[in-house]
Structures are given as C-alpha cells and as structure tokens.
Design a protein around this motif. Structure first.
Motif, PDB file in Angstrom:
ATOM      1  N   ASN A   1       0.801  -1.228   0.000  1.00 11.82           N
ATOM      2  CA  ASN A   1       0.000   0.000   0.000  1.00 11.82           C
ATOM      3  C   ASN A   1       0.836   1.281   0.000  1.00 11.82           C
ATOM      4  O   ASN A   1       0.865   2.014   0.984  1.00 11.82           O
ATOM      5  CB  ASN A   1      -0.916  -0.003   1.211  1.00 11.82           C
ATOM      6  CG  ASN A   1      -0.155  -0.467   2.448  1.00 11.82           C
ATOM      7  OD1 ASN A   1       1.010  -0.882   2.354  1.00 11.82           O
ATOM      8  ND2 ASN A   1      -0.778  -0.371   3.595  1.00 11.82           N
TER       9      ASN A   1
ATOM     10  N   ILE B   1       0.625   4.215  -1.544  1.00 10.59           N
ATOM     11  CA  ILE B   1      -0.005   5.536  -1.413  1.00 10.59           C
ATOM     12  C   ILE B   1      -0.398   5.817   0.039  1.00 10.59           C
ATOM     13  O   ILE B   1      -0.203   6.915   0.551  1.00 10.59           O
ATOM     14  CB  ILE B   1      -1.241   5.673  -2.351  1.00 10.59           C
ATOM     15  CG1 ILE B   1      -1.882   7.049  -2.229  1.00 10.59           C
ATOM     16  CG2 ILE B   1      -2.285   4.603  -2.065  1.00 10.59           C
ATOM     17  CD1 ILE B   1      -1.242   8.095  -3.050  1.00 10.59           C
ATOM     18  N   GLU B   2      -0.876   4.774   0.686  1.00 10.42           N
ATOM     19  CA  GLU B   2      -1.274   4.932   2.087  1.00 10.42           C
ATOM     20  C   GLU B   2      -0.072   5.270   2.957  1.00 10.42           C
ATOM     21  O   GLU B   2      -0.102   6.178   3.776  1.00 10.42           O
ATOM     22  CB  GLU B   2      -1.889   3.613   2.551  1.00 10.42           C
ATOM     23  CG  GLU B   2      -2.778   3.708   3.767  1.00 10.42           C
ATOM     24  CD  GLU B   2      -3.246   2.313   4.164  1.00 10.42           C
ATOM     25  OE1 GLU B   2      -3.071   1.945   5.337  1.00 10.42           O
ATOM     26  OE2 GLU B   2      -3.770   1.584   3.284  1.00 10.42           O
TER      27      GLU B   2
ATOM     28  N   VAL C   1       2.726   6.618   2.027  1.00  6.92           N
ATOM     29  CA  VAL C   1       3.194   7.957   1.708  1.00  6.92           C
ATOM     30  C   VAL C   1       2.343   8.999   2.411  1.00  6.92           C
ATOM     31  O   VAL C   1       2.846   9.944   3.013  1.00  6.92           O
ATOM     32  CB  VAL C   1       3.167   8.193   0.186  1.00  6.92           C
ATOM     33  CG1 VAL C   1       3.369   9.655  -0.141  1.00  6.92           C
ATOM     34  CG2 VAL C   1       4.222   7.336  -0.494  1.00  6.92           C
ATOM     35  N   MET C   2       1.043   8.807   2.373  1.00  6.28           N
ATOM     36  CA  MET C   2       0.171   9.832   2.932  1.00  6.28           C
ATOM     37  C   MET C   2       0.259   9.916   4.456  1.00  6.28           C
ATOM     38  O   MET C   2       0.296  11.007   5.009  1.00  6.28           O
ATOM     39  CB  MET C   2      -1.259   9.622   2.455  1.00  6.28           C
ATOM     40  CG  MET C   2      -1.376   9.931   0.967  1.00  6.28           C
ATOM     41  SD  MET C   2      -3.047   9.830   0.324  1.00  6.28           S
ATOM     42  CE  MET C   2      -3.747  11.328   1.002  1.00  6.28           C
TER      43      MET C   2
ATOM     44  N   LEU D   1      10.051   5.601  -6.677  1.00  3.52           N
ATOM     45  CA  LEU D   1       8.802   4.844  -6.640  1.00  3.52           C
ATOM     46  C   LEU D   1       8.921   3.499  -7.335  1.00  3.52           C
ATOM     47  O   LEU D   1       9.694   3.346  -8.273  1.00  3.52           O
ATOM     48  CB  LEU D   1       7.686   5.654  -7.314  1.00  3.52           C
ATOM     49  CG  LEU D   1       7.284   6.939  -6.608  1.00  3.52           C
ATOM     50  CD1 LEU D   1       6.184   7.634  -7.390  1.00  3.52           C
ATOM     51  CD2 LEU D   1       6.814   6.654  -5.188  1.00  3.52           C
TER      52      LEU D   1
ATOM     53  N   ASP E   1       1.634   5.271 -11.536  1.00  2.65           N
ATOM     54  CA  ASP E   1       0.563   5.259 -10.542  1.00  2.65           C
ATOM     55  C   ASP E   1      -0.089   6.637 -10.484  1.00  2.65           C
ATOM     56  O   ASP E   1       0.472   7.599  -9.976  1.00  2.65           O
ATOM     57  CB  ASP E   1       1.151   4.872  -9.186  1.00  2.65           C
ATOM     58  CG  ASP E   1       0.073   4.721  -8.121  1.00  2.65           C
ATOM     59  OD1 ASP E   1      -0.850   5.568  -8.070  1.00  2.65           O
ATOM     60  OD2 ASP E   1       0.164   3.774  -7.340  1.00  2.65           O
TER      61      ASP E   1
ATOM     62  N   GLU F   1      -2.631   7.861  -8.837  1.00  3.02           N
ATOM     63  CA  GLU F   1      -2.962   8.390  -7.521  1.00  3.02           C
ATOM     64  C   GLU F   1      -1.747   9.050  -6.877  1.00  3.02           C
ATOM     65  O   GLU F   1      -1.818  10.164  -6.363  1.00  3.02           O
ATOM     66  CB  GLU F   1      -3.441   7.221  -6.645  1.00  3.02           C
ATOM     67  CG  GLU F   1      -4.656   7.524  -5.801  1.00  3.02           C
ATOM     68  CD  GLU F   1      -5.038   6.282  -4.988  1.00  3.02           C
ATOM     69  OE1 GLU F   1      -5.776   6.424  -4.025  1.00  3.02           O
ATOM     70  OE2 GLU F   1      -4.561   5.159  -5.330  1.00  3.02           O
ATOM     71  N   LEU F   2      -0.629   8.325  -6.959  1.00  2.00           N
ATOM     72  CA  LEU F   2       0.601   8.868  -6.389  1.00  2.00           C
ATOM     73  C   LEU F   2       1.036  10.122  -7.128  1.00  2.00           C
ATOM     74  O   LEU F   2       1.456  11.106  -6.527  1.00  2.00           O
ATOM     75  CB  LEU F   2       1.726   7.831  -6.484  1.00  2.00           C
ATOM     76  CG  LEU F   2       1.815   6.876  -5.312  1.00  2.00           C
ATOM     77  CD1 LEU F   2       2.818   5.774  -5.614  1.00  2.00           C
ATOM     78  CD2 LEU F   2       2.242   7.627  -4.063  1.00  2.00           C
ATOM     79  N   HIS F   3       0.939  10.053  -8.413  1.00  2.00           N
ATOM     80  CA  HIS F   3       1.331  11.178  -9.237  1.00  2.00           C
ATOM     81  C   HIS F   3       0.556  12.420  -8.827  1.00  2.00           C
ATOM     82  O   HIS F   3       1.092  13.503  -8.649  1.00  2.00           O
ATOM     83  CB  HIS F   3       1.078  10.833 -10.714  1.00  2.00           C
ATOM     84  CG  HIS F   3       1.445  11.931 -11.636  1.00  2.00           C
ATOM     85  ND1 HIS F   3       0.689  12.279 -12.709  1.00  2.00           N
ATOM     86  CD2 HIS F   3       2.484  12.774 -11.620  1.00  2.00           C
ATOM     87  CE1 HIS F   3       1.245  13.307 -13.322  1.00  2.00           C
ATOM     88  NE2 HIS F   3       2.349  13.617 -12.690  1.00  2.00           N
ATOM     89  N   GLN F   4      -0.744  12.207  -8.658  1.00  2.00           N
ATOM     90  CA  GLN F   4      -1.621  13.310  -8.272  1.00  2.00           C
ATOM     91  C   GLN F   4      -1.240  13.856  -6.892  1.00  2.00           C
ATOM     92  O   GLN F   4      -1.139  15.055  -6.679  1.00  2.00           O
ATOM     93  CB  GLN F   4      -3.056  12.788  -8.231  1.00  2.00           C
ATOM     94  CG  GLN F   4      -4.095  13.865  -8.371  1.00  2.00           C
ATOM     95  CD  GLN F   4      -5.469  13.232  -8.580  1.00  2.00           C
ATOM     96  OE1 GLN F   4      -5.563  12.097  -9.067  1.00  2.00           O
ATOM     97  NE2 GLN F   4      -6.504  13.947  -8.201  1.00  2.00           N
ATOM     98  N   PHE F   5      -0.988  12.919  -5.990  1.00  2.00           N
ATOM     99  CA  PHE F   5      -0.617  13.343  -4.632  1.00  2.00           C
ATOM    100  C   PHE F   5       0.641  14.204  -4.652  1.00  2.00           C
ATOM    101  O   PHE F   5       0.671  15.289  -4.080  1.00  2.00           O
ATOM    102  CB  PHE F   5      -0.402  12.124  -3.740  1.00  2.00           C
ATOM    103  CG  PHE F   5       0.067  12.484  -2.366  1.00  2.00           C
ATOM    104  CD1 PHE F   5      -0.819  12.976  -1.424  1.00  2.00           C
ATOM    105  CD2 PHE F   5       1.404  12.356  -2.025  1.00  2.00           C
ATOM    106  CE1 PHE F   5      -0.386  13.331  -0.157  1.00  2.00           C
ATOM    107  CE2 PHE F   5       1.849  12.714  -0.750  1.00  2.00           C
ATOM    108  CZ  PHE F   5       0.945  13.195   0.177  1.00  2.00           C
TER     109      PHE F   5
END
Lengths: 339, 339
Positions: free
Chosen positions: B105, B107-108, B110-111, B126, B131, B133-137
């Motif tokens: 997980n 993204i989780e 990372v956040m 990475l 990814d 989602e990650l890119h956006q984050f």
DNA sequence: TCTTCAATAGGAAACGTTTCCATGGTTTTG
DNA sequence: CAAAACCATGGAAACGTTTCCTATTGAAGA
C-alpha cells in the motif's frame, strides 16, 4: 484560489463558533470538552480541510514526533533493522531520521547531526561502548535514549540479543564434529555482541572439559579488512591442521575471510569449516551454503522502537523497563565437516 | 544549576547590549550589521552557550532543513544510496527522514508519512512510474521533488543512470560468446531502468542483425518471487538449449533465479550463463563470480542530494537543471561461457 | 553649516499552536 | 434551597524566532 491563505486553528474556531482553546482540546483529544462540541469542531475541520501545523505544535508542546537513529549503514544488518524501526515508528506516528556513523570521526558526525535539532528520542548503535567522549555527550542530552544491543553506562538498552545460547550451541556443534582448533574472529570486547559471544565460546569448551585455545580468539574490528588480516595470519595453522574451523562474528569479517580463502584456494568445508553470524543472501546462496546464527533483524528494529516510544510517552518509566531479550537461531547448513 | 532556564535570543541581546533583530541578523549572516557588532554578538553567543531553537526558526522562516526519502528498503541498493544521501545532506546541513515503501500500500504509506509534516524537499524512488494516484498526490505538494532514476511527468529527475550503454555492451558480449537465446528478466516497462535496458537489449541484437527473441523478454516485478517464477517457466527451454544465458535486471530477481537453478542442479556457467545488475558481496563472492553491471550507488545518492538542495535554495531553477547522468560499468567475471 | 542619504540598530508584530486562568452555568450535597 | 463543587468554554499569554518599520547616527554633498 481559496488556498491563498493558510487555514489555521482560528479559522476553525470561527467556523465552528467556538474558542481557540476548544478547537485545540478537540484536536488533542483532551478532556474538558463536551462530545457535542467536539463533533461540531471536527465537522468544521473537515469542511475547511484543516491540518494542524506540526511546527507550531512542536514549538509549544516540545514534542517533535521525530526519532534519531545512529548506526553504521554499511553493516548488512542495517537495512532490515531500519525497516523494522521505520515500520513501527510509522505505526506510532513518529518519523525516523537517519545518521550514518560508519566512518571514523563518530563524535564529530554525531555532534553536527544533533546540533540544535530537536528529537523526542534516540536509538543508538555505537561502534564501541567505551568511548568516553561520546558517552559524555549523550549523557548531557535530556531525552530518552536506548541502545540497540549495547551495554553503555547510564543508557538503558532497548533490546538485548541473546547471543549466548546460540554461540554455545554452535561451538558445541563444532566440538561434536571433532573440531578442537576453532578460531573465533570478532570485534572487540568493548562491544556486547562480541563480548557475550566470546564468553559463550569459552564456556562451551569448558563444559566439554576441553581447554579453550585462547590464542585463537582474535579481537579486532567488525570490518572485512580485519577479517582478511586475521585469516591471513591463520593460514599456516590452517594448513598444519591446527585450526580446522572458523567462527566469524559478523558478515563483514566473514566476507574478508572468504576472500582470502578463495585467493589461497582453500575450500570449505573440505579444508576448513565455517560458521558465521548474520543470515543473508550470501550465506544462503553460496555453494555450499553456510551454517549461521540468525538474528531476527526486523523484529529487533520493531522492538527497540516500541520501548523507546514507551519511554518517551511515559518518562517516569525511563530506564526501568527491562530490555526485550531477542532470541537467535542456530541454522545448520553445509559449511562444516565431520572430522 | 544555571541551565534551569533556556537561553534565548533575548538573553544574548541583553548580554551583548543589542536589540533582538541585531542578534538575528548576526546569526543568519544577514546584512545591515557592522562587523564590530557582529563580533560582539558572537562573543556573547559563545559565552552564554546559546544555540538557536530550530523549531522556532522553522516556524517563522518556513525552512525545516529536512528531506524526505521514499524508497523500497529491501533493495540492496538502498543502503549505499542512503549512505550517499546522508553523507551529502549532512554536509549541506540537512536531515534525512526515511520512509519505506517496499510493501503493497504505497499511497497509504506515503500519505500517513507526509501527513501534516514539513519537509523542504523530497527524493522519490517509486516502484512504478504510472501510478496516477501517487502522481496526483505528489503534484499537489508545493515543495521541490526529485526522482531517483524515474521518469515521472512534472517531477524532474535528480539523476538518471546510463543503463543503455552497459546493457548494450553486456548483450553484445553474450552474443559474441555465441549466445542467441538470452532471456532478459526485469521489472516492468513502467520503470525507467527496466525500460531503458530492454531498449538497449533489443538494439544490441539489431546491430548484429540477429533477430531479438521477444518472447524471452520477461517483464514482471523486481522481486525474488518473480525471478523464481520466470526462471521456472524457462527451465524446459534451458534444458533444450533454446535459452543459454540469463540477464537479470536486479539483485532480487537474480537471487530468485539462483535459488531455482540450485534446486534443479543447474550450474553456471556450464549449463547456463548469467549476467546481472548490481555488484555486491554476493556477485563477488559466489564461486564462480558473477559478471555484472555496476552502478555507483554512493555517488548516485550524493548527486541526487546535491541537485535537490540546489532546487531548494534556488527555487527559480526548479525543473530547469538537467539531471546528472550517472555512468555504469560492465564488469566481466566468470559466469558466462563461450558456446 | 545645513541638508540628504546610507548604514546601522532597536523592538513590535507575527508565525500557529498550547496552556492557563477566569467565567458562567449546571449539578450535587447537606 | 443555598452553598459547594464541577464542567465546559473563551481567550490572553507564551513559546523563540524573523521581519518589518522606524529611529538614530555619521558621512557626504552643497
């Protein structure tokens, strides 16, 4: 657009029609706030997308949610221990800050790293236990410090690995195969793992009423250079059969030893039997595979973190918790022969 | 005794008989202060043993002297890269905070790691480039970010390793030994090192006008499990002689491959030739030793840090500096045979 | 000698929290 | 029913800096 200004606790207070203190109490789960108000505050927080400013929080509270970890990064054990620490700290809401003390000037490295920084606690894995200067420096720091497998006065151990029983078992194993001349190559007695291992080694001989060959206990550093030098000096005794087995106390020494054996066309287990500390890709994939003592590195990292955080969150306990004793495992593979 | 109260900038100001601002200017080497006064301030600082409170400084200045590093800790490359990064950051006065993204997980992880924290910059390695989602984050974060050997839209690369020439050289080498059926086992094309390596591999074949065996290019993950699975599927082709060499693109795959070869009593270079990425204790100490492509990991870490810090200290440059191109080295050892 | 300007210096305000104290309302107690 | 105890609440003060604005000084220019 609407993020031109940072959202602060004041905005939340205004939005929820409460006072500053109330918002703070809600965030910190403190007492003195009614469930109804708390709920309202959280709604506003969510609606505004508010996140507390950790720096401002630290400033007032003197909590930083930040742990410093001093270790020699070059040791293979490092990665897995670090992984364990990071995993656990993440769970507990702390950040891991890393400082490499693998090179010579440890005290200088430590001091520039710490210089003015704020941490809630420290995990320490020093290259030696008897450095007065370092000892003094860390004593002057008033935050919780735990050691990783070191006995240092005034600094409690976070974990303590049980080397004694496996080293004794390993030595007995070699003795039972008929080996009398076992060379032990380790760091210095000023470091717990080596010290305990030497004690266990000697006791194993004693228990079998075989005189322990003290001159084959070689103390030095946990480096491949020392491994090379030590084994080089032993070569005549290996060739004469006086030494038939080598027990290395860390991976770097082991690698140095292996290099020299190769260079001299000595094969294991034919010409020499080998046991080493630390189970990793090399010991598993070498052919023949290598008999080892394995430490649960990941678990060590997790364990030491848990104890440190407990000390941080309950300062009264500091130094009063017995370190976790981490078991080791003796794994027999193909690197020792029956004499 | 006399340290019951913390020494602040106010104490220094009083002691040196100057104003608050003056002390601040002295500390920060700012202009608008005479050499004489500055000297006096420094004397007071020394005499009182004053150290600036980094938290308070951060609070006002929005500088944290803290870099976040996201990487899969289980990769052998990690330690040395981390060592390089830590070394350089230490020189530049920054702290390295570590986050493991080796598990599922990402993204989780990372956040929660970033949640509310303050960093001046980020180094990113990475597990895949695509990814969303990650890119956006990461796009939503307004501090300098650099990648370590990844091509990610909108995020500049700090360094870029030159795999192309060594992979081509390595492939030519195998072809010149008479190998036609070379299996390439790597990660996915969504990761720069693998993508570039595949391109180079194909080009090498093309240059020799030998048709490239596309079905022997196996894309998967950079794990030992994938290595095992891939080689397992190849076994029949190895036995039939259709595949005579294996080229693995990272150490974990290599280890998986080696395991399965052992289990099936296949020896290298007799039954199969091997080349792999990453030079480390295993490839050097295995017998026979293994032909490899080496990356200068320490230097990669140092380099990427330097670029990131430059971006932090001169925000106008962000994204405008060409990434350092890091050379690789093809080292021939004993794991490939002449057909 | 008087005016202007640059350089230096002092200190208030601000950064975003937490903590403490005072207030007012509600509940408990005898 | 009055007094006491308790609890939720609001907001000022404090944490230790940096930054900005203003004041002072001395030198330069006329």
């Amino acid at each position: 657009m609407d993020d031109k200004k940072k959202i602060t606790i004041k905005d939340v207070a205004k939005h929820a029609c409460v006072g500053l203190g109330t918002v703070s109490r809600a965030i910190n789960g403190a007492s003195g706030i009614s469930p109804k108000t708390r709920k309202r505050v959280f709604e506003s927080i969510k609606e505004l997308g508010y996140t507390p400013d950790v720096i401002a929080q630290s400033m007032r509270s003197n909590k930083y949610k930040n742990i410093a970890f001093f270790i020699d990064i070059s040791n293979v054990a490092f990665s897995k221990i670090a992984k364990g620490i990071q995993y656990e700290l993440d769970n507990l809401g702390y950040i891991l800050s890393l400082c490499d003390i693998g090179d010579k000037n440890v005290i200088e490295k430590v001091m520039t790293f710490m210089n003015g920084r704020k941490f809630d606690g420290i995990i320490l894995s020093l290259p030696r236990e008897d450095d007065q200067e370092l000892h003094q420096f860390f004593s002057s720091i008033k935050i919780p410090i735990v050691t990783l497998d070191r006995d240092i006065p005034d600094i409690p151990a976070g974990i303590t690995t049980d080397y004694f029983s496996s080293v004794k078992k390993a030595t007995h194993y070699l003795l039972s195969l008929g080996h009398k001349g076992i060379a032990l190559i380790g760091g210095s007695r000023h470091i717990r793992p080596t010290r305990v291992s030497i004690d266990a080694f000697q006791e194993a001989y004693n228990e079998k009423s075989i005189p322990c060959p003290e001159d084959l206990i070689l103390e030095g550093q946990l480096t491949s250079e020392f491994g090379r030098r030590a084994i080089y000096d032993l070569l005549p005794k290996i060739r004469s059969g006086q030494v038939s087995a080598i027990f290395t106390l860390n991976n770097q020494i082991f690698q140095g030893v292996l290099h020299v054996l190769r260079e001299n066309n000595l094969e294991y287990p034919k010409d020499i039997s080998l046991i080493t500390f630390e189970d990793y890709e090399l010991t598993q994939l070498l052919n023949p595979s290598v008999t080892v003592i394995r430490r649960p590195l990941l678990e060590m990292g997790k364990s030491v973190s848990r104890i440190l955080i407990k000390y941080i969150e309950e300062p009264d306990l500091y130094g009063k918790i017995a370190p976790s004793v981490i078991p080791t495992e003796f794994i027999i593979r193909d690197s020792c022969k029956f004499l």
